[in-house]
Structures are given as C-alpha cells and as structure tokens.
Write a protein that holds these residues in place. Structure first.
Motif: not given
Ligand code: ADP
Ligand code: ASP
Ligand code: MG
Length: 403
Positions: A226-255
C-alpha cells in the motif's frame, strides 16, 4: 474515479473549526466522483485525558486492559460522530462506523491487539450507496466480542488495513506536519522534508521513535504494498510518499529519531558461567518483555554484569521476571534507570560506507554528550544517552550528516 482512504490524526480534528476543515477536504474528493473512506483518531489529547481519568479511579494504573480498551475506544467514537455531523451539515451523505461495524477483527491482546482481518462487507455496502464512510481508528473486536485497541498511534494502522482490504487506489495520512522529515521538524529547525522514503527506512525511523507514522502501519503497508502519502491537513500541498523503491539519493543517512520510552536495567555481579544470559532472557521472554539493546561486561572478581533496555511501560514486568529467578541467579544488585533516551540514525546507504559510526560519535563528542550504550544494524546506529541531552544530541547528529 478512485477509492481513496484518508486518515486524520487527533490534532487535525481537535476542535469544531478543524472538524469542518477536514470535512471540506473529504467533500472535495467526494464531489470529484471518488469513493472516500475516512479513518479518524480521537480529538486532540482525548486519549491521554481518558488515561488520566482512569488513573483518578485507579492511581496504581492496574486497571484491567479490557476496561482500558473500553474506555479509550470512546475517544474515536466521539470524533467519528462529530465529523459525520459536519459532513451531513455540509449536505453530503455520510455514515460513521465503529471499528467492529467496519469489520475490524483482532486478536485478544488488549491494548496492543493485532488486526486479523477486515471483513469488508459493510464498507462495500455503504460505498455502493454512495455514502462517505467515517471509521473509528485504533479499535476492533476480538473473538469474544470484546472491544480491543491497537496500541498508541494505532489509527494509522487502521487506515492501512482498510486500504489493503479494499484495494484502495490511495492511502493518505493527514497530520499536523506536511510530510516526513529527516528529524522531528518541531525539534530540529534544519530538518528537511523528503519527497519519498522507502518502507524499510520509514519502518526503522518509526520504530526508533519518529511518531509521524506508527511502525505497525508501515509494516502492513510494506506487506500489502500500500503506497502511503503523509501530508498536512491544514495546508494543501504534496507530502511524502512511502513506497518500496525510491530513487537513489546521495544522502547516506535518511533521518535521525529519538525515543524517550526506554528504561535500562542492570544486573550486577552475576556468576561468570555458561547459561546465565539464557536464564535471564528466557525468563524475560516468558514475561513477554521486549528487550532491545543488550550489553554484557566483565565485573569485579570474576563476575559479570548484564545490562539491557526495555520500553518504560514494561519495566515492572522486567523487574518482576528477574526477581522471580533471583535465588538461582545469585547476583549482587539490580538497578533501573529511566532517565535515558535512545538517539538513532537511519539510512540504507550506511552498510557499504565505513566511517558513519565514527562521524556520529564525533558529533556527540563535540557536543559534550556521553554515550552509555551503542547498538548497530545494517541500516541504523543507536546510542543511549542521558534524556536531558536528547534534543541537543538529535540536532548535533542531524546537522553532522544532514545540516
Ligand atoms: P497524528 O495525531 O496526526 O497521528 P502524531 O503526533 O502522531 O500526529 O505525529 C505527528 C508528529 O510527529 C509531528 O507533529 C512531529 O512533531 C512528529 N515527528 C517526529 N519525527 C518526525 C519526522 N521525522 N518527520 C515528521 N514528523 C515527525
Ligand atoms: N487515539 C489513539 C492514540 O492517541 C490512536 C491514534 O491517535 O492513532 O494513541
Ligand atoms: Mg499518530
């Protein structure tokens, strides 16, 4: 036309104005011709307030879990009805359903029940009548027809379970921040919002304390894709997509995540012979204690010490388990420390990159923070530190990697 599952957290429905705000967002999607199923949590701090009320009656906190579930599930009953009343007032057909009415069948582990299945008949029936459906999150029914709850933050899991069972096209988790960040944006001003994050990385972050998504919901989303989107209930704008494969980003540490729900137990002066660790952890397993970090060290005069961490609320069971084998274990002392926090970094890239741990420890050392225990896996490193220094540690570590 799509089937959309939307979940709104407690702060998103905290008062009448917010309830109407949420109602309007639901109606926008409904009027576009979509089928909409909504999961809501209890308003604002209702769940905490209900726990307080139980403590007024039973200050020891020993109320049975069955009755606590009966009490806490009431919070969501209020919010579904209020949201349905708002939608009704705005002129759209709506039906609110408690967990059991929406088909949530769970096991019998009161206060931390697992969903066994969602019987979708009623949901499908209401949808076919073009009703907007509002479901109480965080609750279900066990095989004895008793109400159960899914553990704190469990409404996220309710939403993912409905999305999986109904094969929804979208599962949107609305909250009071506009996505998943590299650290709690309320604590770390330099935290960055991610466009995407993989299930595995999100699962680690959630398990290690990033409360924006409940870890079981991520586990279930991964299992049923199930692909998830985490987003704001107060502002209308795209949030963060949680899914299986994500584009490789340069950052080593995500969070970076922080968990204050940790107690450390040390058993000092144990006999240094085979079978001692087995005896201790076998007993803890029998008492259903979730042990996290374990450390064994050499003690004085041929003895050894074993230290481990458990969630704070499992401390009483853990101590009881050890006390129950005190005579056969023959140790000098047992001590408990609850003034500690676990700070962790998460990233799938760290496995193949040496030097990540040393960089984390350097950041902590520069900030004058003492490390009490360390634990690592392929995609995370956690340290245990003094709780008072936790926020400072999160910022220091975050800025070293992601600032
Ligand atoms: P809800 O009531 O909508 O379920 P929660 O309070 O459970 O909301 O979760 C949202 C909160 O999670 C945010 O307000 C934020 O402070 C916190 N949080 C912790 N870590 C993160 C992170 N990495 N990204 C975004 N939010 C985070
Ligand atoms: N109301 C419940 C809680 O506060 C469930 C949730 O918010 O997801 O934990
Ligand atoms: Mg939550």
């Amino acid at each position: 036309m799509a089937l959309i599952v939307k979940k709104f957290g407690g702060s998103s429905v905290a008062n009448a104005e917010r309830v109407f705000n949420v109602a309007n967002r639901i109606i926008d999607d409904y009027k576009k011709g979509n089928d909409v199923i909504v999961v809501v949590s209890a308003q604002g701090d209702t769940t905490d307030d209900l726990i307080e009320k139980a403590l007024e009656i039973n200050p020891k906190g020993t109320a049975s879990k069955r009755e606590m579930d009966m009490l806490l599930s009431a919070g969501e009953q209020i919010s579904i009805a209020l949201l349905a009343i708002a939608i009704e007032t705005l002129g759209c057909p709506v039906k609110s359903l408690l967990g059991w009415q929406a088909g949530f069948q769970t096991d019998s582990h009161h206060s931390i029940a697992r969903i066994k299945r969602v019987d979708t008949e009623r949901l499908k029936n209401e949808i076919s009548k073009k009703n907007i459906v509002i479901v109480a999150g965080f609750q279900g029914l066990n095989k004895y027809d008793d109400i159960t709850t899914l553990g704190r933050g469990g409404s996220d899991t309710s939403a993912v379970a409905i999305a999986a069972a109904m094969k929804a096209d979208l599962c949107q988790i609305y909250t009071d921040v506009d996505g998943v960040y590299s650290a709690d944006p309320r604590k770390v001003p330099t935290a960055k919002k991610m466009n995407e994050i993989s299930y595995d990385e999100m699962l680690e972050l959630a398990t290690l304390g990033a409360q924006v998504l409940n870890n079981r919901s991520v586990e279930m989303a991964k299992k049923y894709n199930v692909e998830l989107e985490v987003l704001s209930s107060l502002e209308v704008k795209p949030g963060t997509i949680v899914k299986e494969i994500v584009k490789m980003e340069k950052t080593l540490i995500k969070g970076v995540a922080k968990d204050n729900n940790v107690a450390r137990i040390s058993i000092v002066g144990l006999e240094d012979t085979p079978g001692i660790a087995f005896k201790i952890f076998n007993k803890l397993a029998q008492y259903k204690v979730n042990v996290d970090i374990i450390l064994q060290s050499v003690g004085r005069k041929g003895t050894k010490d074993i230290t481990f961490t458990v969630p704070k609320d499992q401390k009483p069971q853990a101590v009881e388990a050890i006390e129950s084998i005190k005579d056969s274990l023959n140790f000098e002392d047992i001590s408990v420390d609850e003034t500690i926090s676990k700070v962790s970094i998460v990233g799938a890239g760290m496995e193949s990159n040496p030097g990540v741990a040393s960089k984390m420890f350097e950041a902590l050392s520069d900030a004058g923070i003492n490390i009490q225990m360390i634990s690592t896996s392929e995609i995370k490193i956690s340290v245990l530190i003094d709780a008072k220094q936790a926020d400072k540690a999160v910022t220091a570590v975050h800025d070293a990697f992601l600032g």
